[in-house]
Motif scaffolding. Structure first.
Motif, PDB file in Angstrom:
ATOM      1  N   ARG A   3      21.867 -31.647  12.845  1.00  0.00           N
ATOM      2  CA  ARG A   3      22.420 -30.448  13.491  1.00  0.00           C
ATOM      3  C   ARG A   3      23.733 -30.006  12.863  1.00  0.00           C
ATOM      4  NH1 ARG A   3      24.343 -31.506  19.319  1.00  0.00           N
ATOM      5  NH2 ARG A   3      26.308 -31.925  18.271  1.00  0.00           N
ATOM      6  N   ASP A   4      24.539 -30.958  12.433  1.00  0.00           N
ATOM      7  CA  ASP A   4      25.852 -30.647  11.864  1.00  0.00           C
ATOM      8  C   ASP A   4      25.785 -30.295  10.383  1.00  0.00           C
ATOM      9  OD1 ASP A   4      26.882 -31.183  14.374  1.00  0.00           O
ATOM     10  OD2 ASP A   4      27.288 -33.286  13.914  1.00  0.00           O
ATOM     11  N   LEU A   5      24.617 -30.438   9.774  1.00  0.00           N
ATOM     12  CA  LEU A   5      24.487 -30.230   8.330  1.00  0.00           C
ATOM     13  C   LEU A   5      23.531 -29.091   7.972  1.00  0.00           C
ATOM     14  CD1 LEU A   5      24.161 -34.014   7.459  1.00  0.00           C
ATOM     15  CD2 LEU A   5      26.177 -32.603   7.066  1.00  0.00           C
ATOM     16  N   CYS A   6      22.698 -28.687   8.933  1.00  0.00           N
ATOM     17  CA  CYS A   6      21.754 -27.586   8.705  1.00  0.00           C
ATOM     18  C   CYS A   6      21.429 -27.002  10.077  1.00  0.00           C
ATOM     19  CB  CYS A   6      20.501 -28.065   7.982  1.00  0.00           C
ATOM     20  SG  CYS A   6      19.475 -29.193   8.951  1.00  0.00           S
ATOM     21  N   ASP A   7      20.519 -26.069  10.126  1.00  0.00           N
ATOM     22  CA  ASP A   7      20.226 -25.417  11.408  1.00  0.00           C
ATOM     23  C   ASP A   7      19.021 -26.021  12.122  1.00  0.00           C
ATOM     24  OD1 ASP A   7      18.224 -24.545   9.786  1.00  0.00           O
ATOM     25  OD2 ASP A   7      18.670 -22.400   9.977  1.00  0.00           O
ATOM     26  N   GLU A   8      18.591 -27.205  11.715  1.00  0.00           N
ATOM     27  CA  GLU A   8      17.425 -27.844  12.327  1.00  0.00           C
ATOM     28  C   GLU A   8      17.825 -28.717  13.510  1.00  0.00           C
ATOM     29  OE1 GLU A   8      14.413 -27.965  13.462  1.00  0.00           O
ATOM     30  OE2 GLU A   8      13.476 -28.062  11.461  1.00  0.00           O
ATOM     31  N   THR A   9      17.222 -28.456  14.689  1.00  0.00           N
ATOM     32  CA  THR A   9      17.497 -29.276  15.871  1.00  0.00           C
ATOM     33  C   THR A   9      16.212 -29.706  16.579  1.00  0.00           C
ATOM     34  OG1 THR A   9      17.682 -27.294  17.264  1.00  0.00           O
ATOM     35  CG2 THR A   9      19.734 -28.147  16.296  1.00  0.00           C
ATOM     36  N   ASN A  10      15.053 -29.360  16.029  1.00  0.00           N
ATOM     37  CA  ASN A  10      13.788 -29.636  16.692  1.00  0.00           C
ATOM     38  C   ASN A  10      13.218 -30.979  16.226  1.00  0.00           C
ATOM     39  OD1 ASN A  10      10.784 -29.602  17.020  1.00  0.00           O
ATOM     40  ND2 ASN A  10      11.250 -27.667  18.045  1.00  0.00           N
ATOM     41  N   VAL A  11      13.239 -31.963  17.123  1.00  0.00           N
ATOM     42  CA  VAL A  11      12.825 -33.324  16.761  1.00  0.00           C
ATOM     43  C   VAL A  11      11.352 -33.365  16.357  1.00  0.00           C
ATOM     44  CG1 VAL A  11      12.571 -35.693  17.604  1.00  0.00           C
ATOM     45  CG2 VAL A  11      14.615 -34.370  18.198  1.00  0.00           C
ATOM     46  N   GLN A  12      10.496 -32.638  17.089  1.00  0.00           N
ATOM     47  CA  GLN A  12       9.066 -32.676  16.784  1.00  0.00           C
ATOM     48  C   GLN A  12       8.764 -32.078  15.406  1.00  0.00           C
ATOM     49  OE1 GLN A  12      10.247 -31.767  19.915  1.00  0.00           O
ATOM     50  NE2 GLN A  12       9.693 -33.802  20.674  1.00  0.00           N
ATOM     51  N   ARG A  13       9.485 -31.021  15.060  1.00  0.00           N
ATOM     52  CA  ARG A  13       9.268 -30.393  13.753  1.00  0.00           C
ATOM     53  C   ARG A  13       9.696 -31.333  12.626  1.00  0.00           C
ATOM     54  NH1 ARG A  13      11.010 -24.996  14.712  1.00  0.00           N
ATOM     55  NH2 ARG A  13      13.139 -25.719  14.420  1.00  0.00           N
ATOM     56  N   VAL A  14      10.843 -31.982  12.814  1.00  0.00           N
ATOM     57  CA  VAL A  14      11.297 -32.942  11.810  1.00  0.00           C
ATOM     58  C   VAL A  14      10.313 -34.104  11.715  1.00  0.00           C
ATOM     59  CG1 VAL A  14      13.134 -34.557  11.158  1.00  0.00           C
ATOM     60  CG2 VAL A  14      13.726 -32.316  12.101  1.00  0.00           C
ATOM     61  N   ALA A  15       9.809 -34.559  12.864  1.00  0.00           N
ATOM     62  CA  ALA A  15       8.861 -35.675  12.879  1.00  0.00           C
ATOM     63  C   ALA A  15       7.632 -35.353  12.035  1.00  0.00           C
ATOM     64  CB  ALA A  15       8.452 -36.002  14.313  1.00  0.00           C
ATOM     65  N   ALA A  16       7.104 -34.145  12.191  1.00  0.00           N
ATOM     66  CA  ALA A  16       5.910 -33.760  11.439  1.00  0.00           C
ATOM     67  C   ALA A  16       6.184 -33.752   9.937  1.00  0.00           C
ATOM     68  CB  ALA A  16       5.435 -32.383  11.902  1.00  0.00           C
ATOM     69  N   ARG A  17       7.361 -33.277   9.546  1.00  0.00           N
ATOM     70  CA  ARG A  17       7.687 -33.203   8.124  1.00  0.00           C
ATOM     71  C   ARG A  17       7.979 -34.586   7.556  1.00  0.00           C
ATOM     72  NH1 ARG A  17      11.275 -27.678   7.451  1.00  0.00           N
ATOM     73  NH2 ARG A  17      10.986 -28.148   5.245  1.00  0.00           N
ATOM     74  N   LEU A  18       8.681 -35.423   8.329  1.00  0.00           N
ATOM     75  CA  LEU A  18       8.960 -36.781   7.851  1.00  0.00           C
ATOM     76  C   LEU A  18       7.666 -37.575   7.708  1.00  0.00           C
ATOM     77  CD1 LEU A  18      10.848 -39.044   7.014  1.00  0.00           C
ATOM     78  CD2 LEU A  18      11.230 -39.553   9.439  1.00  0.00           C
ATOM     79  N   LEU A  19       6.751 -37.376   8.625  1.00  0.00           N
ATOM     80  CA  LEU A  19       5.470 -38.078   8.565  1.00  0.00           C
ATOM     81  C   LEU A  19       4.763 -37.793   7.240  1.00  0.00           C
ATOM     82  CD1 LEU A  19       3.821 -39.931  10.346  1.00  0.00           C
ATOM     83  CD2 LEU A  19       2.812 -37.909  11.412  1.00  0.00           C
ATOM     84  N   GLN A  20       4.801 -36.560   6.790  1.00  0.00           N
ATOM     85  CA  GLN A  20       4.192 -36.207   5.506  1.00  0.00           C
ATOM     86  C   GLN A  20       4.832 -36.989   4.356  1.00  0.00           C
ATOM     87  OE1 GLN A  20       4.679 -31.924   5.401  1.00  0.00           O
ATOM     88  NE2 GLN A  20       2.675 -31.583   6.306  1.00  0.00           N
ATOM     89  N   HIS A  21       6.159 -37.093   4.391  1.00  0.00           N
ATOM     90  CA  HIS A  21       6.867 -37.816   3.327  1.00  0.00           C
ATOM     91  C   HIS A  21       6.577 -39.317   3.398  1.00  0.00           C
ATOM     92  CE1 HIS A  21       9.075 -34.499   1.550  1.00  0.00           C
ATOM     93  NE2 HIS A  21       9.349 -34.058   2.751  1.00  0.00           N
ATOM     94  N   LEU A  22       6.516 -39.868   4.600  1.00  0.00           N
ATOM     95  CA  LEU A  22       6.200 -41.292   4.733  1.00  0.00           C
ATOM     96  C   LEU A  22       4.792 -41.584   4.216  1.00  0.00           C
ATOM     97  CD1 LEU A  22       7.737 -42.031   8.245  1.00  0.00           C
ATOM     98  CD2 LEU A  22       8.457 -43.089   6.087  1.00  0.00           C
ATOM     99  N   GLN A  23       3.841 -40.737   4.580  1.00  0.00           N
ATOM    100  CA  GLN A  23       2.463 -40.949   4.123  1.00  0.00           C
ATOM    101  C   GLN A  23       2.369 -40.835   2.602  1.00  0.00           C
ATOM    102  OE1 GLN A  23       0.904 -38.039   7.030  1.00  0.00           O
ATOM    103  NE2 GLN A  23      -0.531 -39.604   7.682  1.00  0.00           N
ATOM    104  N   ALA A  24       3.167 -39.954   2.007  1.00  0.00           N
ATOM    105  CA  ALA A  24       3.165 -39.816   0.557  1.00  0.00           C
ATOM    106  C   ALA A  24       3.726 -41.057  -0.132  1.00  0.00           C
ATOM    107  CB  ALA A  24       3.986 -38.587   0.154  1.00  0.00           C
ATOM    108  N   GLN A  25       4.613 -41.769   0.563  1.00  0.00           N
ATOM    109  CA  GLN A  25       5.238 -42.957  -0.023  1.00  0.00           C
ATOM    110  C   GLN A  25       4.417 -44.231   0.163  1.00  0.00           C
ATOM    111  OE1 GLN A  25       8.012 -43.465  -1.833  1.00  0.00           O
ATOM    112  NE2 GLN A  25       8.521 -41.294  -1.921  1.00  0.00           N
ATOM    113  N   LEU A  26       3.466 -44.221   1.094  1.00  0.00           N
ATOM    114  CA  LEU A  26       2.722 -45.450   1.377  1.00  0.00           C
ATOM    115  C   LEU A  26       1.483 -45.556   0.510  1.00  0.00           C
ATOM    116  CD1 LEU A  26       2.939 -45.546   5.271  1.00  0.00           C
ATOM    117  CD2 LEU A  26       4.169 -46.993   3.651  1.00  0.00           C
ATOM    118  N   PRO A  27       1.304 -46.679  -0.185  1.00  0.00           N
ATOM    119  CA  PRO A  27       0.116 -46.864  -1.022  1.00  0.00           C
ATOM    120  C   PRO A  27      -1.136 -47.037  -0.153  1.00  0.00           C
ATOM    121  CG  PRO A  27       1.426 -48.871  -0.989  1.00  0.00           C
ATOM    122  CD  PRO A  27       2.205 -47.843  -0.245  1.00  0.00           C
TER     123      PRO A  27
END
Length: 202
Positions: free
Chosen positions: A178-202
Motif C-alpha cells: 500500500r505504501d509503495l504502489c496503489d494495490e490494496t486488494n489481497v485477493q488480487r495480489v494472491a491470484a497474481r502471486l499464485l501464478q508466479h509461484l506455480q511458474a517457479q515450481l518444477p
C-alpha cells in the motif's frame, strides 16, 4: 507435471490452520497432491522453534504462538497475504535452499509487476525493498515435505511490528505494498502471486 491443489481459506485463525497443516503433512502419502493454502489471519505473533522470546519487546495484547517453523518472531494480521506451501520436495526434485530461492523469486517477480524493486538480503530470508522487509518466509520440512510458507504485507496496520524485533533483527524496518504502489486488494495480489509461484515450481 506435479498436481497442485489450491485452497482459498480467506480469514482464519492461525493455530487451527497450523494444526491442519501438521495433520495434512503427517497423513499424506506418495500419491497425495501438493497443496497451496492462501489466507489471512487475525492479529498474532508467531515464534519459530529456535526463536528467542526476548524478541517480543512488549505485550500489546496480541497473542503469541510458539510454532515449529524455522526463523524467529513475526507478525500476522489482516491485510497480509499468507501462503502455505504443502509440497513433496523429493517428488519435485527440490532441496530446501532451492525452494526458498524460488519462493523469494516469485515474490520479487510479483513486486516487479507493480514497479517495486525488491531484493534478497544475504543471510536474512525474505524479500526487502530499500532494506525494509515486505515479505517473510519460514518453512518446516518433515520427511522431505514442506509446510508453513510466506507472508506478504499488502494493506495492514504495521504498528504491531514495533513490539518485536522482526525475524530477530532489532530495528528492522518493515513496509507494505500500500505504501509503495496503489494495490490494496489481497485477493488480487494472491491470484497474481499464485501464478508466479506455480511458474517457479518444477
Amino acid at each position: 507435471m506435479n498436481k497442485l491443489e489450491i485452497r482459498h481459506l480467506e480469514r482464519v485463525e492461525f493455530e487451527p490452520t497450523w494444526r491442519a497443516m501438521q495433520d495434512f503433512t503427517a497423513r499424506r502419502t506418495a500419491e497425495t497432491p501438493d497443496e497451496i493454502w492462501l489466507c489471512e489471519h487475525p492479529p498474532v505473533f508467531t515464534l519459530g522453534q529456535a526463536g528467542k522470546p526476548e524478541h517480543l519487546l512488549r505485550d500489546i495484547g496480541v497473542p503469541l504462538v510458539k510454532i515449529d517453523r524455522g526463523g524467529q518472531i513475526t507478525y500476522h494480521g489482516p491485510g497480509q497475504l499468507v501462503v502455505y506451501l504443502l509440497l513433496d520436495l523429493q517428488r519435485r526434485g527440490l532441496k530446501v535452499r532451492e525452494l526458498v530461492k524460488r519462493i523469494e523469486q516469485a515474490l520479487i517477480d510479483l513486486l516487479e509487476e507493480y514497479g517495486i524493486a525488491a531484493e534478497r538480503l544475504a543471510g536474512a530470508p525474505g524479500v526487502y525493498v530499500a532494506g525494509a522487509k515486505i515479505a517473510a518466509l519460514g518453512l518446516r520440512i518433515r520427511n522431505a515435505r514442506s509446510y508453513h510458507g510466506l507472508c506478504l504485507n499488502i494493506d495492514m496496520d504495521l504498528a504491531p511490528y514495533a513490539a518485536i524485533n522482526p525475524c530477530g533483527y532489532a530495528g528492522m524496518a518493515v513496509t507494505q505494498m500500500r505504501d509503495l504502489c496503489d494495490e490494496t486488494n489481497v485477493q488480487r495480489v494472491a491470484a497474481r502471486l499464485l501464478q508466479h509461484l506455480q511458474a517457479q515450481l518444477p
